[in-house]
Structures are given as structure tokens and as C-alpha cells.
Design a protein around this motif. Structure first.
Motif, PDB file in Angstrom:
ATOM      1  N   GLY A  52      10.581  10.733  -6.125  1.00  0.00           N
ATOM      2  CA  GLY A  52      11.757  10.046  -5.585  1.00  0.00           C
ATOM      3  C   GLY A  52      11.395   9.121  -4.436  1.00  0.00           C
ATOM      4  N   SER A  53      10.529   9.584  -3.560  1.00  0.00           N
ATOM      5  CA  SER A  53      10.067   8.752  -2.449  1.00  0.00           C
ATOM      6  C   SER A  53       9.353   7.509  -2.957  1.00  0.00           C
ATOM      7  N   SER A  54       8.515   7.686  -3.978  1.00  0.00           N
ATOM      8  CA  SER A  54       7.809   6.543  -4.563  1.00  0.00           C
ATOM      9  C   SER A  54       8.778   5.548  -5.190  1.00  0.00           C
ATOM     10  N   LEU A  55       9.773   6.047  -5.892  1.00  0.00           N
ATOM     11  CA  LEU A  55      10.766   5.160  -6.493  1.00  0.00           C
ATOM     12  C   LEU A  55      11.499   4.350  -5.427  1.00  0.00           C
ATOM     13  N   ILE A  56      11.902   5.024  -4.376  1.00  0.00           N
ATOM     14  CA  ILE A  56      12.620   4.340  -3.289  1.00  0.00           C
ATOM     15  C   ILE A  56      11.732   3.284  -2.646  1.00  0.00           C
ATOM     16  N   ARG A  57      10.493   3.640  -2.363  1.00  0.00           N
ATOM     17  CA  ARG A  57       9.565   2.669  -1.757  1.00  0.00           C
ATOM     18  C   ARG A  57       9.356   1.470  -2.673  1.00  0.00           C
ATOM     19  N   ASP A  58       9.158   1.724  -3.965  1.00  0.00           N
ATOM     20  CA  ASP A  58       8.906   0.653  -4.922  1.00  0.00           C
ATOM     21  C   ASP A  58      10.106  -0.278  -5.042  1.00  0.00           C
ATOM     22  N   VAL A  59      11.273   0.276  -5.235  1.00  0.00           N
ATOM     23  CA  VAL A  59      12.481  -0.549  -5.379  1.00  0.00           C
ATOM     24  C   VAL A  59      12.745  -1.326  -4.102  1.00  0.00           C
ATOM     25  N   THR A  60      12.603  -0.683  -2.969  1.00  0.00           N
ATOM     26  CA  THR A  60      12.841  -1.358  -1.692  1.00  0.00           C
ATOM     27  C   THR A  60      11.835  -2.495  -1.469  1.00  0.00           C
ATOM     28  N   ALA A  61      10.586  -2.208  -1.746  1.00  0.00           N
ATOM     29  CA  ALA A  61       9.556  -3.226  -1.522  1.00  0.00           C
ATOM     30  C   ALA A  61       9.703  -4.411  -2.469  1.00  0.00           C
ATOM     31  N   ARG A  62      10.097  -4.150  -3.701  1.00  0.00           N
ATOM     32  CA  ARG A  62      10.162  -5.210  -4.705  1.00  0.00           C
ATOM     33  C   ARG A  62      11.471  -5.988  -4.690  1.00  0.00           C
ATOM     34  N   TYR A  63      12.572  -5.334  -4.326  1.00  0.00           N
ATOM     35  CA  TYR A  63      13.868  -5.975  -4.545  1.00  0.00           C
ATOM     36  C   TYR A  63      14.738  -6.144  -3.294  1.00  0.00           C
ATOM     37  N   SER A  64      14.350  -5.614  -2.158  1.00  0.00           N
ATOM     38  CA  SER A  64      15.198  -5.796  -0.963  1.00  0.00           C
ATOM     39  C   SER A  64      14.959  -7.173  -0.371  1.00  0.00           C
ATOM     40  N   ARG A  65      15.961  -7.662   0.277  1.00  0.00           N
ATOM     41  CA  ARG A  65      15.857  -9.013   0.869  1.00  0.00           C
ATOM     42  C   ARG A  65      15.855  -8.948   2.356  1.00  0.00           C
TER      43      ARG A  65
END
Length: 120
Positions: free
Chosen positions: A107-120
């Protein structure tokens, strides 16, 4: 030309998903499932130091589930994760503890990945 169209394979499920779905939808659905599993496992293994996983799911829904259909998909996955462990575990076992640790990491990895790739 008509023969070529008839010979094409049927559309896949991914191609039939709504076009307005964000590119990280699969990751969030998986995260929903993980949160459901952790919501079941936490009290089973008496891990009071863990955050409230249902509260985290509520936060995810508030941030991401703009429409009712999407909200239902997230809730279904949360419930699937919960029921999957409820059907198997009736007490805390080493395997349940290992599953918790693995799910927290995933879950932590998913959050980090999504945040790093898609947050503005």
C-alpha cells in the motif's frame, strides 16, 4: 474491408472501461482492497499502533470518488479485501501478521508511485 472488421477479436474489458477514468485507477482499486484487508487484520492481531484503515478508506473516497459508480467500485474492492481474510482467519496467525506487513508495504508503494507519477 468488412471481413477484416469481423475477424478482429472482441474488445477487452480494459477497452470498455470509462474513458474519464484516471490512469492510476487500477492502483487505487488495489489500494482499496488492501485497506479492506488491513481493516480486518488490525483488530484480529491487536495492532493498536496501526492507523485506522477504514478512516484511510474514507479519505480516499472523499478525494477520489467524485461519482457514485466509482465510489461503489472502491467500496466493493474494500469489502472484497475484508471478506477475503474474514473467510480464512479467525485468529491472528504468523501468516496473518505477514500478510499485514506485506500489505502495508504494498500500500505504501502504491501511494508513493501514484503520488510521484500523477500529483501536480
Amino acid at each position: 474491408m468488412a471481413l477484416l472488421v469481423l475477424a478482429l477479436p472482441p474488445a477487452t474489458a480494459a477497452a470498455q472501461e470509462p474513458l474519464n477514468e484516471p490512469p492510476y485507477e487500477r492502483q487505487l482499486l488495489r489500494l482499496s482492497e488492501i485497506l479492506g484487508a488491513l481493516h480486518f487484520l488490525r483488530p484480529l492481531c491487536a495492532r493498536a499502533d496501526e492507523p485506522g484503515w477504514r478512516d484511510r478508506m474514507e479519505t480516499l473516497l472523499a478525494a477520489e470518488a467524485a461519482d457514485e459508480a466509482r465510489k461503489r467500485r472502491f467500496i466493493e474492492r474494500f469489502n472484497q479485501g475484508y471478506r477475503g481474510f474474514a473467510a480464512v482467519y479467525h485468529s491472528c496467525t504468523p501468516a496473518a501478521r505477514e500478510a499485514m506487513t506485506g500489505y502495508i508495504s504494498e500500500g505504501s508503494s502504491l501511494i508513493r508511485d501514484v503520488t510521484a507519477r500523477y500529483s501536480r
